[in-house]
Motif scaffolding. Structure first.
Motif, mmCIF file in Angstrom:
data_model
loop_
_atom_site.group_PDB
_atom_site.id
_atom_site.type_symbol
_atom_site.label_atom_id
_atom_site.label_comp_id
_atom_site.label_asym_id
_atom_site.label_seq_id
_atom_site.Cartn_x
_atom_site.Cartn_y
_atom_site.Cartn_z
ATOM 1 N N ILE A 71 0.854 -1.192 0.000
ATOM 2 C CA ILE A 71 0.000 0.000 0.000
ATOM 3 C C ILE A 71 0.879 1.228 0.000
ATOM 4 C CG2 ILE A 71 -1.815 1.256 1.223
ATOM 5 C CD1 ILE A 71 -2.531 -1.431 2.577
ATOM 6 N N GLY A 72 0.732 2.067 -1.015
ATOM 7 C CA GLY A 72 1.474 3.321 -1.102
ATOM 8 C C GLY A 72 0.523 4.492 -1.042
ATOM 9 N N THR A 73 0.783 5.451 -0.178
ATOM 10 C CA THR A 73 -0.114 6.583 0.039
ATOM 11 C C THR A 73 0.596 7.897 -0.232
ATOM 12 O OG1 THR A 73 -1.226 5.332 1.781
ATOM 13 C CG2 THR A 73 -1.682 7.691 1.669
ATOM 14 N N GLY A 74 0.016 8.695 -1.121
ATOM 15 C CA GLY A 74 0.537 10.028 -1.370
ATOM 16 C C GLY A 74 0.133 10.989 -0.271
ATOM 17 N N GLY A 75 0.784 12.118 -0.193
ATOM 18 C CA GLY A 75 0.478 13.088 0.841
ATOM 19 C C GLY A 75 -0.895 13.716 0.650
ATOM 20 N N PRO A 76 -1.582 14.064 1.745
ATOM 21 C CA PRO A 76 -2.895 14.706 1.637
ATOM 22 C C PRO A 76 -2.754 16.103 1.043
ATOM 23 C CG PRO A 76 -2.152 14.696 3.921
ATOM 24 C CD PRO A 76 -1.161 13.888 3.142
ATOM 25 N N THR A 77 -3.676 16.455 0.169
ATOM 26 C CA THR A 77 -3.563 17.736 -0.515
ATOM 27 C C THR A 77 -4.927 18.173 -1.018
ATOM 28 O OG1 THR A 77 -2.375 18.903 -2.284
ATOM 29 C CG2 THR A 77 -3.101 16.659 -2.740
ATOM 30 N N THR A 78 -5.050 19.426 -1.421
ATOM 31 C CA THR A 78 -6.288 19.950 -1.978
ATOM 32 C C THR A 78 -6.039 20.418 -3.404
ATOM 33 O OG1 THR A 78 -5.798 22.156 -1.098
ATOM 34 C CG2 THR A 78 -7.140 20.704 0.277
#
Length: 507
Positions: A370-377
């Motif tokens: 599981i790879g998760t990118g940083g939270p962003t808008t």
């Protein structure tokens, strides 16, 4: 069922010692114990049976009763066949803690009492279904009553309590009164590991549970859910098991409409991702907004890949769909390169690793990465999160364990560089440097690789490493000198230490 219903069954010989509270407690299961403190094994609502052989002194009674009261059991039944009489302090403790205390005739066994209670909780599960059951199930389906309506019709016709579970074992509808959500999840996990359905699992103190699979509307995927029914289906009246299979078929049909909607949304999401990749952020934002994604709130790109499962990469889609079902604001999952699946999730609702762990029995000797990118808008931020998540997935795949995770924080690690190197090159690099040491260990029964790892983990501190290994410093120096001789690398130089660190991190 209410405790008052049990007290009304004269054949059980139950007699109150400490009277029930004004409101009759609800009994949800039976648990027999002679542990001095059984609190950790109770979920609440049990009728607890004990022979009181644990009692030695008055303090024992208070400890035992406090554990039951804290767990909010329905009542305590204390037998006297083995001890002759109830300990006086037991009644006093029950009165102080507000716990109903009953005793039972010596000629009534705990086994008979347990069987009677479980049969009552099952609601007469041996009753054959009526001729109108099929009509009732179809009518419930046509009325749009969903899973709750289907299992309500089934339970009323057969007397079998049921719960609908998600693909990962999370409750979705209904319930089995004598079993907690944790017990249902445990039974689901065990059934996945055993393979083959319908699966009958024994729930300690609560009887049997049968799990039927609900077929996924998408090809090559594991079941979309499960019907968990009280009792062993082999003991049911004729026709009940067939009716359970019909419920599963209707649940699958109900899921087909959802899957069709997801298929359409996936096409638009794929177009939006392609637009983001091409840098056309404004057009991508329009597509994402039309899909109901709130771009003003933080979102993360999550990639999942699975190996070692008979379902292959499709197990990754099941993991993400389970997350989407439980958390509003997620996108649908879509397939991407290298057999992975991608989904956008609200930053605060990322529990993909938990969903993957629930399905771990299906991974056999494989893994979920599981790879998760940083939270962003905003669309521009999502483009960055996509790239971060894709690279984090590569890093996660290099980890250990059944479920491996990495997020954007891992992208400043050397692991990202290793992830970009082809598998055969990584393996060649490790074997070239460490292979000779591993073969030496195998031939001589030594532990040089572990010693080298400990030395590097201790940041090259001889004294600290020797203490951790419980060896003399001179012994440590001898072992590492042998490593240097075998590899031709010197642990005195930073460059060679880095080489060793990189080689050891490759699995």
């Amino acid at each position: 069922m209410q405790l008052a219903e049990l007290l009304a069954m004269s054949r059980l010989g139950l007699r109150p010692v400490v009277e029930p509270r004004a409101e009759s407690p609800r009994v949800r299961g039976v648990y027999t114990t002679d542990l001095p403190d059984p609190g950790r094994y109770l979920d609440g609502g049990e009728l607890v049976l004990t022979s009181t052989t644990w009692y030695q002194e008055p303090r024992d009674a208070d400890v035992f009763v406090a554990a039951l009261s804290g767990a909010k059991v329905a009542a305590l039944v204390a037998g006297t066949a083995d001890v002759g009489a109830l300990p006086g302090p037991l009644a006093d403790a029950c009165a102080r803690h507000g716990l109903t205390l009953l005793t039972v005739d010596d000629d009534v066994s705990f086994a008979a009492l347990t069987e009677t209670v479980l049969a009552a909780l099952g609601g007469g599960h041996r009753r054959a279904p009526s001729a109108n059951l099929h009509r009732g199930l179809v009518a419930s389906m046509a009325a749009g009553e969903g899973a709750e309506g289907l299992i309500d019709v089934f339970a009323r016709a057969t007397g079998v309590w049921c719960a609908v579970l998600s693909a990962t074992g999370a409750p979705r509808a209904g319930g089995v009164p004598s079993m907690s959500e944790r017990q249902l999840a445990r039974a689901h996990h065990d059934a996945l590991g055993a393979g083959g359905f319908p699966a009958v699992r024994s729930v300690p103190g609560q009887g049997e549970l049968t799990l039927f699979p609900v077929q996924s509307p998408a090809a090559h995927r594991p079941p979309a859910g499960y019907l968990a029914a009280s009792g062993d289906y082999r003991d049911w009246a004729p026709g009940v098991a067939d009716a359970a299979w019909e419920v599963c078929a209707l649940l699958a049909l109900d899921g087909a409409a959802t899957q069709e909607r997801r298929r359409i949304e996936a096409r638009f999401l794929r177009e939006a991702v392609d637009l983001l990749t091409d840098g056309r952020e404004e057009a991508a934002a329009d597509r994402l907004t039309s899909l109901g994604l709130a771009l003003e709130a933080p979102l993360s790109a999550v990639y999942v890949s699975t190996t070692g499962s008979p379902y292959g990469a499709e197990l990754a889609a099941t993991v993400l769909e389970d997350v989407a079902d439980r958390h509003p604001g997620c996108s649908v999952p879509i397939p991407v390169e290298d057999g992975a699946y991608l989904m956008f999730v609200p930053a605060d609702d990322h529990d993909t690793a938990d969903a993957a762990q629930r399905l771990a029995p299906l991974l056999a000797d494989g893994r979920a990465a599981i790879g998760t990118g940083g939270p962003t808008t905003g669309a521009a931020g999502l483009r960055r999160s996509l790239e971060e998540g894709r690279n984090a997935l590569r890093v996660a795949a290099l980890g250990t364990g059944t479920v491996r995770t990495a997020d954007s924080g891992a992208l400043s690690s050397y692991q990202l560089l290793l992830a970009a190197v082809p598998d055969d090159v990584r393996r060649f690099y490790r074997d070239r440097l460490i292979g000779v040491v591993e073969r030496y260990d195998a031939d001589h029964g030594s532990d040089l690789v572990a010693t080298l790892t400990a030395f590097l983990d201790a940041s090259g501190s001889w004294q600290r490493c020797a203490e951790q290994l419980h060896v003399h410093v001179n012994t440590l120096r001898y072992r590492l000198r042998r490593v240097e001789e075998l590899t031709g690398h010197s642990l005195a130089t930073l460059r060679d230490r880095v080489d060793f660190c990189l080689a050891l991190s490759i699995r």
